[in-house]
Design a protein around this motif. Structure first.
Motif, mmCIF file in Angstrom:
data_model
loop_
_atom_site.group_PDB
_atom_site.id
_atom_site.type_symbol
_atom_site.label_atom_id
_atom_site.label_comp_id
_atom_site.label_asym_id
_atom_site.label_seq_id
_atom_site.Cartn_x
_atom_site.Cartn_y
_atom_site.Cartn_z
ATOM 1 N N LEU A 1 1.070 -1.318 -0.435
ATOM 2 C CA LEU A 1 0.147 0.624 -0.458
ATOM 3 C C LEU A 1 0.961 1.140 -0.017
ATOM 4 O O LEU A 1 0.128 2.327 -0.564
ATOM 5 C CB LEU A 1 -1.165 -0.022 1.022
ATOM 6 N N THR A 2 1.796 1.027 0.547
ATOM 7 C CA THR A 2 2.891 2.533 1.021
ATOM 8 C C THR A 2 4.476 2.340 0.528
ATOM 9 O O THR A 2 4.857 3.143 0.061
ATOM 10 C CB THR A 2 2.800 2.983 2.397
ATOM 11 N N GLY A 3 4.665 0.878 0.526
ATOM 12 C CA GLY A 3 6.377 0.621 0.077
ATOM 13 C C GLY A 3 7.213 1.276 1.129
ATOM 14 O O GLY A 3 8.060 0.761 1.034
ATOM 15 N N GLN A 4 6.197 1.648 2.632
ATOM 16 C CA GLN A 4 7.444 1.176 4.040
ATOM 17 C C GLN A 4 7.775 -0.280 4.037
ATOM 18 O O GLN A 4 6.778 -1.234 3.360
ATOM 19 C CB GLN A 4 6.339 2.054 4.823
ATOM 20 N N ASN A 5 8.829 -0.685 4.313
ATOM 21 C CA ASN A 5 9.642 -1.669 4.438
ATOM 22 C C ASN A 5 10.532 -1.642 6.072
ATOM 23 O O ASN A 5 9.837 -2.146 6.834
ATOM 24 C CB ASN A 5 10.379 -2.395 3.588
ATOM 25 N N ASN A 6 11.851 -1.292 6.033
ATOM 26 C CA ASN A 6 12.158 -1.746 7.500
ATOM 27 C C ASN A 6 11.894 0.083 7.754
ATOM 28 O O ASN A 6 13.387 0.965 7.910
ATOM 29 C CB ASN A 6 14.150 -1.822 6.979
ATOM 30 N N ASN A 7 11.263 -0.524 9.296
ATOM 31 C CA ASN A 7 10.352 0.739 9.135
ATOM 32 C C ASN A 7 10.130 0.763 10.265
ATOM 33 O O ASN A 7 9.215 0.093 10.743
ATOM 34 C CB ASN A 7 9.564 1.880 8.315
ATOM 35 N N LEU A 8 10.998 0.355 11.697
ATOM 36 C CA LEU A 8 10.580 -0.091 13.119
ATOM 37 C C LEU A 8 8.939 0.563 13.064
ATOM 38 O O LEU A 8 8.339 0.086 14.478
ATOM 39 C CB LEU A 8 11.797 0.113 13.886
ATOM 40 N N LYS A 9 8.687 1.693 12.941
ATOM 41 C CA LYS A 9 7.318 2.533 13.125
ATOM 42 C C LYS A 9 6.159 2.111 12.617
ATOM 43 O O LYS A 9 5.668 2.142 13.550
ATOM 44 C CB LYS A 9 7.699 4.645 12.983
ATOM 45 N N ASN A 10 6.848 1.238 11.853
ATOM 46 C CA ASN A 10 5.667 0.524 11.094
ATOM 47 C C ASN A 10 5.733 -0.840 11.196
ATOM 48 O O ASN A 10 4.860 -1.720 10.355
ATOM 49 C CB ASN A 10 5.364 1.074 9.476
ATOM 50 N N LEU A 11 6.172 -1.607 12.579
ATOM 51 C CA LEU A 11 6.511 -2.699 12.474
ATOM 52 C C LEU A 11 6.601 -4.043 13.815
ATOM 53 O O LEU A 11 6.505 -2.686 14.267
ATOM 54 C CB LEU A 11 7.918 -3.326 12.034
ATOM 55 N N ILE A 12 5.313 -5.080 14.121
ATOM 56 C CA ILE A 12 5.604 -4.929 15.684
ATOM 57 C C ILE A 12 5.770 -7.101 15.199
ATOM 58 O O ILE A 12 5.646 -6.658 13.609
ATOM 59 C CB ILE A 12 3.841 -5.011 16.007
ATOM 60 N N THR A 13 5.686 -7.196 15.637
ATOM 61 C CA THR A 13 6.407 -8.643 15.395
ATOM 62 C C THR A 13 4.479 -9.230 15.917
ATOM 63 O O THR A 13 4.418 -9.469 17.232
ATOM 64 C CB THR A 13 6.741 -9.494 17.514
#
Length: 308
Positions: free
Chosen positions: A211-223
């Motif tokens: 949807l956005t192309g965001q990948n290695n962004n810790l603000k956009n990642l959870i376990t």
């Protein structure tokens, strides 16, 4: 002694009596066979006809219209070229009773809309989703405006390095065109391992990469468990992606919030809210639990064991 004209007149009168009061006509419109009271005969013929232009009358020089009763009294019979008129059949009209059918609710599939209340199963896999506020996302009017085009924002990590919330006004322009890179960063509670169904955890994007192309962004990642990621979040992301690809004029307001309890490092689940602009093609407000069937998770640190 009578003159020849007088004899001729008597002969004509005698012929008229024999015919029985025949009336010469060639312009009578025959009634339908079902109501025939008039038939057609010749002066010397042995048959009567219901149709004025029956082929049996083709060679007749004169055709007379008489009543059926008169024709039978003369001993005339129905011509073999015709059949007796069929009796009119009385057809009874059958009034059909209006049947009111009860509407049966359609079974929800992975491609259909989410039920407005309760829980349901996504796809063929068992994964229960809780629907919130009858799927009304509750966005403010200001954030639904497309005046400034598409945008995306990601909340700062909290004091425990946990992701907070991701917001966006999605449009086809934000969708990536290049190939996705391998994820290399680890969100909090990342203690992955193999289980019977594959890897236990995935690095789950709050807003999906497609949807956005965001990948290695810790603000956009959870376990998140594999079950949370797919079929859970992926089901909704695919719906939104398909809608955005259908037209460059399509926009979707989108927000995903991880839900942590206390100081726990593993999210208990995620709340997904989305609304298409100008229509209700996309409209969801759901809570997806961060669970994995057959596994017991320690939400404080992300460790896990097989459920007993």
């Amino acid at each position: 002694m009578q003159t020849k004209p007088a004899i001729w007149v008597k002969w004509v009168l005698a012929m008229m009596l024999i015919v029985g009061g025949l009336v010469t006509t060639t312009a009578v419109t025959p009634p339908t066979l079902a109501h025939a009271t008039t038939v057609y005969v010749t002066r010397t013929g042995k048959h009567y006809f219901y149709k004025r232009h029956d082929r049996g009358l083709n060679r007749a020089k004169k055709v007379y219209a008489v009543s059926l009763k008169t024709a039978k009294q003369r001993g005339l019979t129905l011509s073999a070229t015709e059949k007796a008129p069929a009796k009119r059949r009385t057809v009874k009209r059958v009034t059909r009773k209006k049947v009111t059918r009860k509407r049966t609710a359609k079974k929800v599939t992975a491609r259909a809309a989410v039920k407005p209340q309760g829980t349901y199963t996504v796809g063929a896999k068992t994964y229960h989703v809780k629907v919130i506020n009858h799927n009304h996302p509750g966005f403010s009017r200001a954030t639904l405006s497309t005046k400034h085009g598409a945008w995306q924002t990601y909340g700062n990590l909290d004091g425990y390095n946990r992701a907070t919330a991701a917001n966006a006004l999605l449009n086809r322009k934000l969708m990536p065109k290049g190939q996705r890179q391998v994820l290399s960063v680890n969100p909090t509670a990342w203690h992955n391992k193999r289980i019977k169904t594959g890897w236990l955890y995935n690095r789950c994007h709050l807003i999906g990469y497609q949807l956005t192309g965001q990948n290695n962004n810790l603000k956009n990642l959870i376990t998140g468990t594999r079950q949370l990621n797919d079929p859970g979040m992926t089901t909704y992301e695919n719906k939104v992606a398909a809608y955005l690809k259908a037209s460059p004029k399509h926009y979707v307001r989108y927000r995903v919030t991880p839900v942590f309890k206390g100081h726990e490092l593993l999210a208990r689940g995620v709340k997904m809210q989305m609304q298409s602009i100008g229509s209700n093609r996309i409209r969801y407000n759901v809570y997806l639990p961060n669970t994995q069937r057959g596994m017991k998770l320690n939400y404080a640190n992300g460790l896990s064991q097989v459920a007993r």
